[in-house]
Design an enzyme around this catalytic site. Structure first.
Site, PDB file in Angstrom:
ATOM      1  N   LYS A 111      23.391  27.195  33.935  1.00  0.00           N
ATOM      2  CA  LYS A 111      23.593  25.776  34.199  1.00  0.00           C
ATOM      3  C   LYS A 111      22.555  25.236  35.171  1.00  0.00           C
ATOM      4  O   LYS A 111      22.386  24.022  35.298  1.00  0.00           O
ATOM      5  CB  LYS A 111      24.985  25.553  34.818  1.00  0.00           C
ATOM      6  CG  LYS A 111      26.125  26.076  34.004  1.00  0.00           C
ATOM      7  CD  LYS A 111      27.439  25.947  34.832  1.00  0.00           C
ATOM      8  CE  LYS A 111      28.556  26.663  34.165  1.00  0.00           C
ATOM      9  NZ  LYS A 111      29.749  26.759  35.076  1.00  0.00           N
ATOM     10  N   GLU A 165      13.489  26.803  34.313  1.00  0.00           N
ATOM     11  CA  GLU A 165      14.373  27.525  35.232  1.00  0.00           C
ATOM     12  C   GLU A 165      14.450  26.823  36.586  1.00  0.00           C
ATOM     13  O   GLU A 165      13.486  26.168  36.997  1.00  0.00           O
ATOM     14  CB  GLU A 165      13.797  28.932  35.486  1.00  0.00           C
ATOM     15  CG  GLU A 165      14.363  30.007  34.589  1.00  0.00           C
ATOM     16  CD  GLU A 165      15.781  30.403  34.965  1.00  0.00           C
ATOM     17  OE1 GLU A 165      16.537  29.578  35.493  1.00  0.00           O
ATOM     18  OE2 GLU A 165      16.137  31.571  34.711  1.00  0.00           O
ATOM     19  N   ASP A 166      15.564  27.006  37.259  1.00  0.00           N
ATOM     20  CA  ASP A 166      15.630  26.524  38.644  1.00  0.00           C
ATOM     21  C   ASP A 166      14.990  27.537  39.593  1.00  0.00           C
ATOM     22  O   ASP A 166      14.304  27.172  40.530  1.00  0.00           O
ATOM     23  CB  ASP A 166      17.085  26.210  39.050  1.00  0.00           C
ATOM     24  CG  ASP A 166      18.055  27.338  38.711  1.00  0.00           C
ATOM     25  OD1 ASP A 166      17.638  28.331  38.070  1.00  0.00           O
ATOM     26  OD2 ASP A 166      19.234  27.228  39.089  1.00  0.00           O
ATOM     27  N   ASP A 214      14.132  34.991  40.530  1.00  0.00           N
ATOM     28  CA  ASP A 214      14.424  35.834  41.694  1.00  0.00           C
ATOM     29  C   ASP A 214      14.100  37.292  41.354  1.00  0.00           C
ATOM     30  O   ASP A 214      12.961  37.727  41.484  1.00  0.00           O
ATOM     31  CB  ASP A 214      15.894  35.629  42.077  1.00  0.00           C
ATOM     32  CG  ASP A 214      16.296  36.351  43.353  1.00  0.00           C
ATOM     33  OD1 ASP A 214      15.445  37.024  43.960  1.00  0.00           O
ATOM     34  OD2 ASP A 214      17.473  36.268  43.745  1.00  0.00           O
ATOM     35  N   PHE A 247      18.944  32.720  50.666  1.00  0.00           N
ATOM     36  CA  PHE A 247      19.877  32.278  49.636  1.00  0.00           C
ATOM     37  C   PHE A 247      19.939  30.758  49.655  1.00  0.00           C
ATOM     38  O   PHE A 247      20.367  30.156  50.637  1.00  0.00           O
ATOM     39  CB  PHE A 247      21.269  32.886  49.809  1.00  0.00           C
ATOM     40  CG  PHE A 247      22.154  32.537  48.643  1.00  0.00           C
ATOM     41  CD1 PHE A 247      21.914  33.090  47.401  1.00  0.00           C
ATOM     42  CD2 PHE A 247      23.184  31.620  48.782  1.00  0.00           C
ATOM     43  CE1 PHE A 247      22.688  32.741  46.291  1.00  0.00           C
ATOM     44  CE2 PHE A 247      23.971  31.270  47.686  1.00  0.00           C
ATOM     45  CZ  PHE A 247      23.714  31.840  46.444  1.00  0.00           C
ATOM     46  N   VAL A 248      19.469  30.164  48.571  1.00  0.00           N
ATOM     47  CA  VAL A 248      19.367  28.707  48.523  1.00  0.00           C
ATOM     48  C   VAL A 248      20.325  28.116  47.493  1.00  0.00           C
ATOM     49  O   VAL A 248      20.657  28.752  46.495  1.00  0.00           O
ATOM     50  CB  VAL A 248      17.921  28.248  48.219  1.00  0.00           C
ATOM     51  CG1 VAL A 248      16.997  28.532  49.386  1.00  0.00           C
ATOM     52  CG2 VAL A 248      17.372  28.897  46.948  1.00  0.00           C
ATOM     53  N   ASP A 284      23.722  27.205  42.642  1.00  0.00           N
ATOM     54  CA  ASP A 284      25.093  27.201  43.128  1.00  0.00           C
ATOM     55  C   ASP A 284      25.413  28.386  44.037  1.00  0.00           C
ATOM     56  O   ASP A 284      24.701  29.385  44.054  1.00  0.00           O
ATOM     57  CB  ASP A 284      26.067  27.256  41.947  1.00  0.00           C
ATOM     58  CG  ASP A 284      26.114  28.640  41.301  1.00  0.00           C
ATOM     59  OD1 ASP A 284      25.035  29.149  40.935  1.00  0.00           O
ATOM     60  OD2 ASP A 284      27.212  29.229  41.190  1.00  0.00           O
ATOM     61  N   ARG A 309      25.715  22.561  43.277  1.00  0.00           N
ATOM     62  CA  ARG A 309      24.686  22.244  42.283  1.00  0.00           C
ATOM     63  C   ARG A 309      24.273  20.778  42.347  1.00  0.00           C
ATOM     64  O   ARG A 309      23.171  20.419  41.957  1.00  0.00           O
ATOM     65  CB  ARG A 309      25.207  22.515  40.857  1.00  0.00           C
ATOM     66  CG  ARG A 309      25.482  23.972  40.539  1.00  0.00           C
ATOM     67  CD  ARG A 309      25.744  24.104  39.034  1.00  0.00           C
ATOM     68  NE  ARG A 309      26.417  25.333  38.676  1.00  0.00           N
ATOM     69  CZ  ARG A 309      25.801  26.485  38.400  1.00  0.00           C
ATOM     70  NH1 ARG A 309      24.497  26.563  38.474  1.00  0.00           N
ATOM     71  NH2 ARG A 309      26.495  27.552  38.052  1.00  0.00           N
TER      72      ARG A 309
HETATM   73  C1  PRP Z   1      20.396  32.005  38.169  1.00  0.00           C
HETATM   74  C2  PRP Z   1      19.201  31.103  37.958  1.00  0.00           C
HETATM   75  C3  PRP Z   1      18.306  31.893  37.060  1.00  0.00           C
HETATM   76  C4  PRP Z   1      18.604  33.325  37.448  1.00  0.00           C
HETATM   77  C5  PRP Z   1      17.488  33.845  38.298  1.00  0.00           C
HETATM   78  O1  PRP Z   1      21.260  31.849  37.098  1.00  0.00           O
HETATM   79  O2  PRP Z   1      19.564  29.887  37.384  1.00  0.00           O
HETATM   80  O3  PRP Z   1      18.627  31.703  35.692  1.00  0.00           O
HETATM   81  O4  PRP Z   1      19.828  33.319  38.167  1.00  0.00           O
HETATM   82  O5  PRP Z   1      17.761  35.093  38.819  1.00  0.00           O
HETATM   83  P1  PRP Z   1      17.040  36.444  38.403  1.00  0.00           P
HETATM   84  O6  PRP Z   1      15.547  36.199  38.435  1.00  0.00           O
HETATM   85  O7  PRP Z   1      17.483  37.374  39.500  1.00  0.00           O
HETATM   86  O8  PRP Z   1      17.535  36.853  37.063  1.00  0.00           O
HETATM   87  P2  PRP Z   1      22.772  32.355  37.081  1.00  0.00           P
HETATM   88  O9  PRP Z   1      22.827  33.648  36.322  1.00  0.00           O
HETATM   89  O10 PRP Z   1      23.320  32.371  38.472  1.00  0.00           O
HETATM   90  O11 PRP Z   1      23.478  31.238  36.232  1.00  0.00           O
HETATM   91  P3  PRP Z   1      23.603  29.654  36.550  1.00  0.00           P
HETATM   92  O12 PRP Z   1      22.256  29.024  36.246  1.00  0.00           O
HETATM   93  O13 PRP Z   1      24.686  29.189  35.632  1.00  0.00           O
HETATM   94  O14 PRP Z   1      23.960  29.492  38.016  1.00  0.00           O
END
Ligand code: PRP
Length: 183
Positions: free
Chosen positions: A42, A98-99, A102, A151-152, A158, A164
């Site tokens: 999301k 992507e947001d 990580d 942690f942002v 979120d 969000r």
């Molecule tokens: C978060 C974020 C990326 C991913 C990055 O998504 O939006 O998609 O983690 O992390 P990584 O590089 O360690 O894989 P999340 O799985 O939390 O889902 P969300 O977007 O619904 O919050």
């Protein structure tokens, strides 16, 4: 909600500048192409919405829902596809929106999948890049801001599904973490 934030890391003005810069770059790089923007739900929603408005190309906009965090503050490393695309990527240029990148788990998995499905090219456009968090090597091509290992939350990101809707990216006060996970 704002009281749970210790520092604003990327302000609304900076986010707007990032969208302008990346949009301009994409307009140049994808001139004469009509890429598919694929948002990973999301977290992508605010960024994809603002970025898309700066893109002056004919683009498809599609979404996938993948998850690796399961509500906490650190990646489980296990990427699940919860909702798949409703469009074929075969012979198409793909931009994954992507947001944050990580650990790299999500992006490495999805890039491999889309290439396997026959995409002509796959690149990442991410608002934030946290290279110190990487467990799988991957360098996103289009990065808004590189950030340290904090942690942002906000602007799509979120903690336990909250924050969000903050209009900026901020650092969550550690006392807000209920279970003291490390990040
Ligand atoms: C978060 C974020 C990326 C991913 C990055 O998504 O939006 O998609 O983690 O992390 P990584 O590089 O360690 O894989 P999340 O799985 O939390 O889902 P969300 O977007 O619904 O919050």
């Amino acid at each position: 909600m704002h009281k749970d934030i210790s520092t604003i890391l990327v302000s609304e003005t900076e986010i707007n500048d990032i969208c302008e810069t990346l949009g301009h770059q994409l307009n140049q790089d994808y001139k004469d192409k009509n890429p598919i923007l694929i948002g990973l739900l999301k977290g992508c929603i605010p960024f994809m919405s603002d970025l898309a408005k700066k893109i002056e190309l004919k683009v498809d906009m599609a979404y996938m829902s993948v998850s690796s965090y399961h509500g906490g503050i650190s990646s489980s490393g296990d990427v699940k596809i919860k909702m798949d695309l409703d469009i074929s990527v075969k012979d198409r240029h793909v931009l994954i929106i992507e947001d944050i990148v990580d650990t790299g788990n999500t992006i490495v998995t999805i890039v491999e999948l889309l290439k396997h499905r026959g995409a002509k090219s796959v690149e990442i456009v991410t608002l934030l890049d946290k290279p110190e968090g990487r467990t799988k090597p991957y360098e996103p091509k289009y990065v808004g801001r590189t950030i340290p290992k904090l942690f942002v939350v906000g602007y799509g990101l979120d903690y336990n599904e909250y924050y969000r809707n903050l209009p900026y990216v901020g650092v969550l006060k550690p006392e807000v973490y209920t279970n003291k996970e490390s990040n």
